[in-house]
Enzyme design. Structure first.
Site, short mmCIF file in Angstrom:
data_model
loop_
_atom_site.label_atom_id
_atom_site.label_comp_id
_atom_site.label_asym_id
_atom_site.label_seq_id
_atom_site.Cartn_x
_atom_site.Cartn_y
_atom_site.Cartn_z
N GLY A 83 -6.76 -0.77 -0.40
CA GLY A 83 -6.40 -0.22 0.91
C GLY A 83 -5.60 -1.27 1.71
O GLY A 83 -4.70 -2.02 0.85
N HIS A 87 2.24 0.87 -2.02
CA HIS A 87 0.93 1.84 -2.61
C HIS A 87 1.55 3.21 -2.76
O HIS A 87 1.35 3.98 -3.57
CB HIS A 87 -0.13 1.57 -1.65
CG HIS A 87 -0.82 0.37 -1.55
ND1 HIS A 87 -0.74 -0.39 -0.49
CD2 HIS A 87 -1.37 -0.48 -2.72
CE1 HIS A 87 -1.46 -1.23 -0.81
NE2 HIS A 87 -1.92 -1.52 -1.97
N GLY A 117 1.49 -1.24 -9.98
CA GLY A 117 2.63 -2.15 -9.57
C GLY A 117 2.95 -3.12 -10.62
O GLY A 117 1.92 -4.05 -10.74
N SER A 134 2.91 -6.51 0.40
CA SER A 134 1.63 -7.02 -0.09
C SER A 134 0.63 -6.74 1.06
O SER A 134 1.14 -7.19 2.13
CB SER A 134 1.48 -8.58 -0.49
OG SER A 134 0.34 -9.02 -0.37
P1 AMP Z 1 -3.79 -3.83 -4.19
O1 AMP Z 1 -4.18 -2.76 -3.14
O2 AMP Z 1 -3.18 -4.94 -3.86
O3 AMP Z 1 -4.88 -3.80 -5.30
O4 AMP Z 1 -2.64 -2.91 -5.06
C1 AMP Z 1 -2.91 -1.53 -5.40
C2 AMP Z 1 -1.68 -1.13 -6.74
O5 AMP Z 1 -0.45 -1.26 -5.90
C3 AMP Z 1 -1.71 -2.05 -7.81
O6 AMP Z 1 -1.31 -1.61 -8.99
C4 AMP Z 1 -0.43 -3.04 -7.10
O7 AMP Z 1 0.25 -3.73 -8.26
C5 AMP Z 1 0.31 -2.11 -6.45
N1 AMP Z 1 1.16 -2.78 -5.49
C6 AMP Z 1 0.89 -3.69 -4.64
N2 AMP Z 1 2.04 -4.21 -4.07
C7 AMP Z 1 3.15 -3.37 -4.33
C8 AMP Z 1 4.60 -3.35 -4.21
N3 AMP Z 1 4.92 -4.18 -3.23
N4 AMP Z 1 5.35 -2.47 -4.86
C9 AMP Z 1 4.80 -1.77 -5.93
N5 AMP Z 1 3.46 -1.62 -6.16
C10 AMP Z 1 2.55 -2.56 -5.34
#
Ligand code: AMP
Length: 281
Positions: free
Chosen positions: A31, A37, A148, A186
């Site tokens: 989230g 995302h 990602g 992020s």
């Molecule tokens: P998270 O919510 O941080 O666990 O991320 C969920 C997914 O989104 C994971 O596969 C991350 O690697 C991807 N993700 C997070 N930040 C980015 C970004 N800046 N660019 C591409 N994918 C991302």
């Protein structure tokens, strides 16, 4: 977009579609959604018939209770963004749904992936990641799951799990989405002040410099200069900067012909832990 909160509801929603031969794409997230995302969702859309996004702030992957407590949870905003992005289904379980009482202990042998870089600084993190991703794969049974490149080591860990457990899901690794000035998007960036955000740019600037220098400079020197730059950057507390083989994450001293290398960095800015990486070729 429909929203379900239990595995049973998820299965009831997906099973008939699966029977109709529809292909299912899964985008697991914690989230606090941003364009990174959404890029995973967009990547999945043309490849599948149904896109499922999960939002679950997974407690077992946080080794720092304060980080877990402070993790942003703007769920109404997230739902709005997913509707606009035409996501088909949101799965947002409670902790008890994913970790029922009596849930068996989890341990997956990840070899050196569980010892280096992120794993060294966040003990147990990848056990928590594989535990929840396995549960999500088991619940949604996706044909494709998108992750990602921003979380480079995580992608390799999940690839390792898929191979080790013989899972049939196909993984898609999607490029890192960045702000106009290069800062990797992020969910944790919202915890940075404007000044902290500027200080955080040292990470991507250093990665870019390292990439440029790696064409003409020995790798050890590239790394030394990157570390010196980050150590001298105001407001930045460096945890690691390393260049590794992009396929195995093994140590490398020189980039051989045909070999792919990746620079990876983790650092703290204003009490927020940030990671980023860049392929050098
Ligand atoms: P998270 O919510 O941080 O666990 O991320 C969920 C997914 O989104 C994971 O596969 C991350 O690697 C991807 N993700 C997070 N930040 C980015 C970004 N800046 N660019 C591409 N994918 C991302």
């Amino acid at each position: 977009m429909d929203i379900v909160k239990t595995r049973k509801e998820l299965d009831a929603w997906l099973a008939p579609r699966r029977e109709q031969g529809k292909r299912i794409g899964l985008v697991p997230t914690m989230g606090a959604l941003h364009a990174g995302h959404l890029s995973l969702l967009e990547y999945a859309k043309p490849l599948v018939d149904v896109v499922v996004c999960s939002i679950f702030v997974n407690p077992t992957q946080f080794n720092d209770p304060e980080d877990l407590a402070k993790y942003p949870r703007p769920i109404e905003r997230d739902i709005k963004m997913l509707r606009q992005a035409k996501c088909d289904l949101l799965f947002m379980p409670e902790a008890g749904e994913m970790y029922p009482e009596g849930d068996p202990d989890w341990h997956l042998d990840l070899g050196q992936l569980d010892e280096i870089l992120e794993a060294e600084h966040r003990p147990g993190h990848f056990q928590g990641v594989t535990q929840i991703v396995y549960k999500l794969f088991d619940a949604a049974k996706p044909d494709i799951a998108c992750f990602g490149q921003k979380d480079f080591q995580q992608c390799m860990v999940i690839q390792h799990m898929v191979q080790a457990l013989g899972l049939s899901v196909k993984l898609a690794i999607c490029p890192t989405v960045r702000e106009h000035d290069g800062l990797a998007l992020s969910s944790r960036n919202v915890r940075l002040s404007d000044a902290g955000r500027k200080q955080a740019l040292a990470l991507v600037d250093t990665l870019q410099e390292a990439k440029a220098r790696s064409r003409s400079m020995p790798l050890a020197q590239v790394v030394d200069e990157a570390i010196a730059k980050l150590d001298g950057s105001e407001g930045v507390r460096l945890e690691y900067f390393e260049v590794r083989d992009a396929v195995t994450l093994g140590e490398i001293h020189e980039v051989e012909a045909g070999q792919s290398a990746v620079a990876l960095v983790a650092a703290w800015v204003e009490g927020v832990r940030l990671i980023d990486n860049m392929l050098l070729d």
